[in-house]
Write an enzyme that holds these catalytic residues in place. Structure first.
Site, mmCIF file in Angstrom:
data_model
loop_
_atom_site.group_PDB
_atom_site.id
_atom_site.type_symbol
_atom_site.label_atom_id
_atom_site.label_comp_id
_atom_site.label_asym_id
_atom_site.label_seq_id
_atom_site.Cartn_x
_atom_site.Cartn_y
_atom_site.Cartn_z
ATOM 1 N N ILE A 155 0.847 -1.204 0.000
ATOM 2 C CA ILE A 155 0.000 0.000 0.000
ATOM 3 C C ILE A 155 0.882 1.254 0.000
ATOM 4 O O ILE A 155 0.631 2.206 -0.752
ATOM 5 C CB ILE A 155 -0.974 -0.028 1.199
ATOM 6 C CG1 ILE A 155 -2.006 -1.139 0.979
ATOM 7 C CG2 ILE A 155 -1.663 1.328 1.375
ATOM 8 C CD1 ILE A 155 -2.960 -1.374 2.143
ATOM 9 N N ILE A 231 -3.501 5.894 7.171
ATOM 10 C CA ILE A 231 -4.475 4.992 6.545
ATOM 11 C C ILE A 231 -4.169 3.549 6.972
ATOM 12 O O ILE A 231 -4.606 2.611 6.307
ATOM 13 C CB ILE A 231 -4.493 5.097 4.986
ATOM 14 C CG1 ILE A 231 -3.095 5.107 4.393
ATOM 15 C CG2 ILE A 231 -5.249 6.319 4.523
ATOM 16 C CD1 ILE A 231 -2.427 3.809 4.300
ATOM 17 N N ARG A 233 -3.475 1.803 10.855
ATOM 18 C CA ARG A 233 -4.238 1.468 12.053
ATOM 19 C C ARG A 233 -4.014 2.581 13.070
ATOM 20 O O ARG A 233 -2.900 3.124 13.171
ATOM 21 C CB ARG A 233 -3.733 0.157 12.678
ATOM 22 C CG ARG A 233 -4.174 -1.102 11.956
ATOM 23 C CD ARG A 233 -5.669 -1.358 12.141
ATOM 24 N NE ARG A 233 -6.099 -2.584 11.508
ATOM 25 C CZ ARG A 233 -6.533 -2.664 10.241
ATOM 26 N NH1 ARG A 233 -6.599 -1.574 9.492
ATOM 27 N NH2 ARG A 233 -6.928 -3.810 9.749
ATOM 28 N N GLU A 261 -12.151 2.903 17.416
ATOM 29 C CA GLU A 261 -13.178 3.169 16.387
ATOM 30 C C GLU A 261 -14.465 2.413 16.756
ATOM 31 O O GLU A 261 -14.376 1.294 17.261
ATOM 32 C CB GLU A 261 -12.687 2.666 15.024
ATOM 33 C CG GLU A 261 -11.480 3.419 14.525
ATOM 34 C CD GLU A 261 -10.860 2.762 13.280
ATOM 35 O OE1 GLU A 261 -11.463 1.815 12.730
ATOM 36 O OE2 GLU A 261 -9.765 3.181 12.881
ATOM 37 N N HIS A 279 -12.736 5.300 8.575
ATOM 38 C CA HIS A 279 -12.056 4.051 8.187
ATOM 39 C C HIS A 279 -12.697 3.485 6.918
ATOM 40 O O HIS A 279 -13.244 2.374 6.914
ATOM 41 C CB HIS A 279 -12.121 3.018 9.328
ATOM 42 C CG HIS A 279 -11.167 1.873 9.142
ATOM 43 N ND1 HIS A 279 -10.618 1.165 10.176
ATOM 44 C CD2 HIS A 279 -10.662 1.303 8.020
ATOM 45 C CE1 HIS A 279 -9.829 0.213 9.715
ATOM 46 N NE2 HIS A 279 -9.845 0.277 8.403
HETATM 47 C C1 8YV Z 1 -11.191 -2.986 5.694
HETATM 48 C C2 8YV Z 1 -8.803 -2.566 6.466
HETATM 49 O O1 8YV Z 1 -12.087 -2.109 5.166
HETATM 50 O O2 8YV Z 1 -8.083 -4.260 5.025
HETATM 51 C C3 8YV Z 1 -7.937 -3.700 6.100
HETATM 52 O O3 8YV Z 1 -7.068 -4.046 6.906
HETATM 53 O O4 8YV Z 1 -8.589 -1.926 7.404
HETATM 54 C C4 8YV Z 1 -9.928 -2.203 5.618
HETATM 55 O O5 8YV Z 1 -9.533 -2.218 4.300
HETATM 56 C C5 8YV Z 1 -11.683 -3.419 7.010
HETATM 57 O O6 8YV Z 1 -10.869 -4.401 7.530
HETATM 58 C C6 8YV Z 1 -13.107 -3.927 6.846
HETATM 59 O O7 8YV Z 1 -13.595 -4.449 8.007
#
Ligand code: 8YV
Length: 313
Positions: A155, A231, A233, A261, A279
């Site tokens: 990412i 973006i 955690r 959250e 999120h």
């Molecule tokens: C998800 C995320 O939307 O993939 C991840 O780790 O944080 C997000 O893309 C999330 O987990 C959905 O519950």
């Protein structure tokens, strides 16, 4: 063929629930905490869990499912799942990498541009009829700035590639220097990276190893008016130190993730120098569909005794 018992945890759109109900003997619970109150016979039958939650999935929950062989996580981040406890019990874990890289990177860029060019304030300015009273204040140029990526995984790399198109100088910090385009600068420490950039973009994996990685010391190294973008955690950032720096007006922030959250610290809500998002990094129909398909493909592979597509253990 006999349909296997699968427990879906979390809230799924119809397209996922319908596909899972068609393929498995499905039991659905909204929260992992509801597991204990499920019929013990049903818990005994369960061989896989489709997991979509940030709640901690540890040894105690695993022990309620004696025949569990797979936790198929909806999301690339699997920090909620105790991997060691799963390994000790012979439970495999999968996640949904790659299919969400574009959306998460797009979200980071959207938040950065929104912050820089004051897009939410500009929108309010027009709607509230303030435009005829005078021009909108000048803001700050985005293209050509200095961007620092904290964690150059898939990412982080997608974000950096997009920033190149904006003429940004790319800096990054990772465990070691990576094979990157000429001109990108590696920083061996998070403090070293923070000190050199206008935008500090956090794209780390969550979990114990990165808890408070963006510490008070790292935040203190950020130049005046630099912006922290998260973006990844909420756990990766010392949120108390971040709030102090934001309230002092020293830096800005663009945040898609938080501690606790969705009940985030109310101190965020009154700050003018932050962009707040719920999120929603991977939150497009296309990507959430792809994530659900990958989650199910892992379950199908497991049930057929085939290699898992995207194992994390
Ligand atoms: C998800 C995320 O939307 O993939 C991840 O780790 O944080 C997000 O893309 C999330 O987990 C959905 O519950």
């Amino acid at each position: 063929m006999e349909r296997k018992r699968v427990i879906a945890v979390g809230s799924y759109p119809d397209w996922d629930s319908e596909a899972m109900s068609r393929d498995y003997a499905l039991a659905t619970i909204a929260r992992l905490a509801d597991l204990a109150s499920l019929d013990p016979a049903l818990r005994n039958e369960a061989v896989a869990v489709a997991y979509k939650s940030g709640a901690s999935f540890g040894a105690a929950e695993m022990d309620l499912l004696p025949n569990l062989g797979l936790i198929s996580n909806f999301g690339v981040g699997y920090d909620a799942i105790n991997i060691e406890a799963a390994r000790d019990r012979g439970i495999r874990v999968t996640n949904t990498p790659d299919v969400l890289n574009d959306d998460v990177a797009d979200t980071a860029l959207a938040m950065m541009l929104a912050h820089c060019r004051c897009i939410p304030a500009g929108d309010r300015f027009v709607r509230e009829g303030r435009w005829p009273g005078g021009d909108f204040p000048l803001n700050r140029k985005f293209s050509g700035g200095r961007a620092g990526i904290m964690g150059l995984g898939r990412i982080g790399r997608s974000i950096a590639d997009r920033l190149v198109a904006f003429g940004m100088e790319i800096h990054y910090h990772a465990r070691s220097a990576k094979d990157v385009p000429a001109g990108w600068t590696f920083h061996a420490t998070p403090e070293g990276l923070a000190a050199e950039v206008d935008w500090l973009v956090v794209a780390l994996v969550g979990g114990a190893a990165t808890q408070d990685y963006i510490s008070a010391e790292v935040i203190a190294c950020m130049p005046q008016d630099a912006v922290l973008v998260n973006i990844s955690r909420g756990s990766t950032v010392d949120e108390a130190a971040l709030l102090d720096a934001l309230e002092a007006g020293r830096i800005g922030a663009a945040l898609d993730v938080f501690r606790n959250e969705p009940d985030i610290d109310p101190r965020f809500l009154t700050l003018p120098n932050v962009i707040l998002q719920p999120h929603q990094g991977s939150g497009t129909v296309e990507t959430r569909r792809a994530m659900g398909e990958l989650q199910r493909a892992n379950i199908a592979a497991y049930l057929r005794g085939e290699p898992l597509l995207t194992p994390v253990t």
